[in-house]
Design a protein around this motif. Structure first.
Motif, PDB file in Angstrom:
ATOM      1  N   THR A  94       1.074  -1.271  -0.075  1.00  8.03           N
ATOM      2  CA  THR A  94      -0.104  -0.139   0.547  1.00  8.03           C
ATOM      3  C   THR A  94       0.881   1.377  -0.019  1.00  8.03           C
ATOM      4  O   THR A  94       1.383   0.962   0.527  1.00  8.03           O
ATOM      5  CB  THR A  94      -0.839  -0.106   1.540  1.00  8.03           C
ATOM      6  N   GLU A  95       0.470   2.348  -0.985  1.00  2.07           N
ATOM      7  CA  GLU A  95       1.299   4.032  -0.859  1.00  2.07           C
ATOM      8  C   GLU A  95       1.292   4.475   0.834  1.00  2.07           C
ATOM      9  O   GLU A  95       1.772   4.767   1.542  1.00  2.07           O
ATOM     10  CB  GLU A  95       0.044   4.973  -1.051  1.00  2.07           C
ATOM     11  N   SER A  96       0.229   3.444   1.929  1.00  2.49           N
ATOM     12  CA  SER A  96       0.752   3.752   3.768  1.00  2.49           C
ATOM     13  C   SER A  96       1.594   4.032   3.835  1.00  2.49           C
ATOM     14  O   SER A  96       2.916   3.749   4.833  1.00  2.49           O
ATOM     15  CB  SER A  96      -0.410   3.438   4.354  1.00  2.49           C
ATOM     16  N   LEU A  97       2.392   1.955   3.726  1.00  2.00           N
ATOM     17  CA  LEU A  97       3.021   1.605   3.976  1.00  2.00           C
ATOM     18  C   LEU A  97       3.976   2.084   3.488  1.00  2.00           C
ATOM     19  O   LEU A  97       5.804   1.637   3.563  1.00  2.00           O
ATOM     20  CB  LEU A  97       3.511   0.335   3.944  1.00  2.00           C
TER      21      LEU A  97
ATOM     22  N   ALA B  82       5.229   1.698  13.257  1.00  2.00           N
ATOM     23  CA  ALA B  82       4.158   2.490  12.185  1.00  2.00           C
ATOM     24  C   ALA B  82       3.852   0.980  10.850  1.00  2.00           C
ATOM     25  O   ALA B  82       2.919   1.093  10.358  1.00  2.00           O
ATOM     26  CB  ALA B  82       3.789   3.746  11.791  1.00  2.00           C
ATOM     27  N   ILE B  83       5.206   0.363  10.588  1.00  2.00           N
ATOM     28  CA  ILE B  83       5.462   0.009   9.590  1.00  2.00           C
ATOM     29  C   ILE B  83       4.521  -1.324  10.503  1.00  2.00           C
ATOM     30  O   ILE B  83       4.410  -1.953   9.085  1.00  2.00           O
ATOM     31  CB  ILE B  83       6.788   0.284   9.449  1.00  2.00           C
ATOM     32  N   SER B  84       5.398  -1.613  10.963  1.00  2.82           N
ATOM     33  CA  SER B  84       4.677  -3.197  11.628  1.00  2.82           C
ATOM     34  C   SER B  84       3.013  -3.245  11.535  1.00  2.82           C
ATOM     35  O   SER B  84       2.465  -4.143  10.808  1.00  2.82           O
ATOM     36  CB  SER B  84       4.804  -3.032  13.089  1.00  2.82           C
TER      37      SER B  84
ATOM     38  N   ALA C  15       9.875 -11.346   8.697  1.00  4.66           N
ATOM     39  CA  ALA C  15      11.293 -11.146   9.548  1.00  4.66           C
ATOM     40  C   ALA C  15      11.980 -10.344   9.287  1.00  4.66           C
ATOM     41  O   ALA C  15      12.950 -10.130  10.094  1.00  4.66           O
ATOM     42  CB  ALA C  15      11.400 -12.861   9.181  1.00  4.66           C
ATOM     43  N   ARG C  16      12.315  -9.904   7.942  1.00  4.23           N
ATOM     44  CA  ARG C  16      13.301  -8.854   8.211  1.00  4.23           C
ATOM     45  C   ARG C  16      13.257  -7.919   9.460  1.00  4.23           C
ATOM     46  O   ARG C  16      13.932  -6.985   9.243  1.00  4.23           O
ATOM     47  CB  ARG C  16      13.488  -8.241   7.093  1.00  4.23           C
ATOM     48  N   LEU C  17      11.778  -7.340   9.022  1.00  9.64           N
ATOM     49  CA  LEU C  17      11.322  -5.923  10.050  1.00  9.64           C
ATOM     50  C   LEU C  17      11.871  -5.899  11.341  1.00  9.64           C
ATOM     51  O   LEU C  17      12.288  -5.354  11.828  1.00  9.64           O
ATOM     52  CB  LEU C  17      10.215  -5.804  10.297  1.00  9.64           C
ATOM     53  N   LYS C  18      11.128  -7.599  11.935  1.00 12.49           N
ATOM     54  CA  LYS C  18      11.852  -7.690  13.312  1.00 12.49           C
ATOM     55  C   LYS C  18      13.020  -7.628  13.070  1.00 12.49           C
ATOM     56  O   LYS C  18      14.112  -7.108  14.276  1.00 12.49           O
ATOM     57  CB  LYS C  18      11.005  -9.069  13.219  1.00 12.49           C
ATOM     58  N   THR C  19      13.858  -8.881  12.520  1.00 13.93           N
ATOM     59  CA  THR C  19      15.400  -8.594  12.869  1.00 13.93           C
ATOM     60  C   THR C  19      16.169  -6.741  12.858  1.00 13.93           C
ATOM     61  O   THR C  19      16.694  -6.634  13.782  1.00 13.93           O
ATOM     62  CB  THR C  19      15.982  -9.288  11.524  1.00 13.93           C
ATOM     63  N   THR C  20      15.778  -6.290  11.801  1.00 10.88           N
ATOM     64  CA  THR C  20      15.619  -4.728  12.137  1.00 10.88           C
ATOM     65  C   THR C  20      15.078  -4.486  13.119  1.00 10.88           C
ATOM     66  O   THR C  20      15.862  -3.389  13.876  1.00 10.88           O
ATOM     67  CB  THR C  20      15.101  -3.453  10.879  1.00 10.88           C
TER      68      THR C  20
END
Length: 120
Positions: A2-5, A47-49, A70-75
């Motif tokens: 989405t554009e929001s993401l 917000a990304i999550s 998974a990549r977001l969690k690592t970050t």
């Protein structure tokens, strides 16, 4: 995606770059600005999550969705560990050590943002 993401990812990337600039070893240490940016960055990542969970387009592609998650969690984990280790007093006492630690974190975060934006 989405554009929001996409916008949330770009906002977090911008905040992360501001954090790097405000904590550069050759800059005067501005504790208030650092605290404000750290807080903003945490909100940006949350917000990304949230937006990821709401993104039906990515959810419809389980492999991409799971990789993103998974990549977001690592970050996020790397960020949490970094901030827990580098409290304000530790930064004030060891600016060069903080800068070295920040370079490693920055590299990882920039790689995530680049990958996420290219996913669009």
């Amino acid at each position: 995606m989405t554009e929001s993401l996409r916008e949330a990812i770009e906002k977090a990337s911008t905040t992360q770059k501001a954090l790097v600039a405000v904590t550069a070893e050759n800059e005067a240490f501005d504790q208030r600005k650092l605290i404000k940016l750290r807080s903003q960055y945490q909100h940006d990542m949350l917000a990304i999550s949230r937006l990821l969970r709401e993104d039906n387009g990515l959810r419809a592609e389980p492999m991409r969705f799971n990789e993103f998650k998974a990549r977001l969690k690592t970050t996020q984990d790397e960020l949490s560990q970094h901030q827990a280790k580098w409290l304000i007093r530790e930064i004030e006492n060891d600016r060069s050590g903080y800068e070295r630690a920040t370079r490693a974190l920055r590299s990882s975060q920039e790689a995530f943002f680049k990958w996420a934006i290219e996913l669009i």
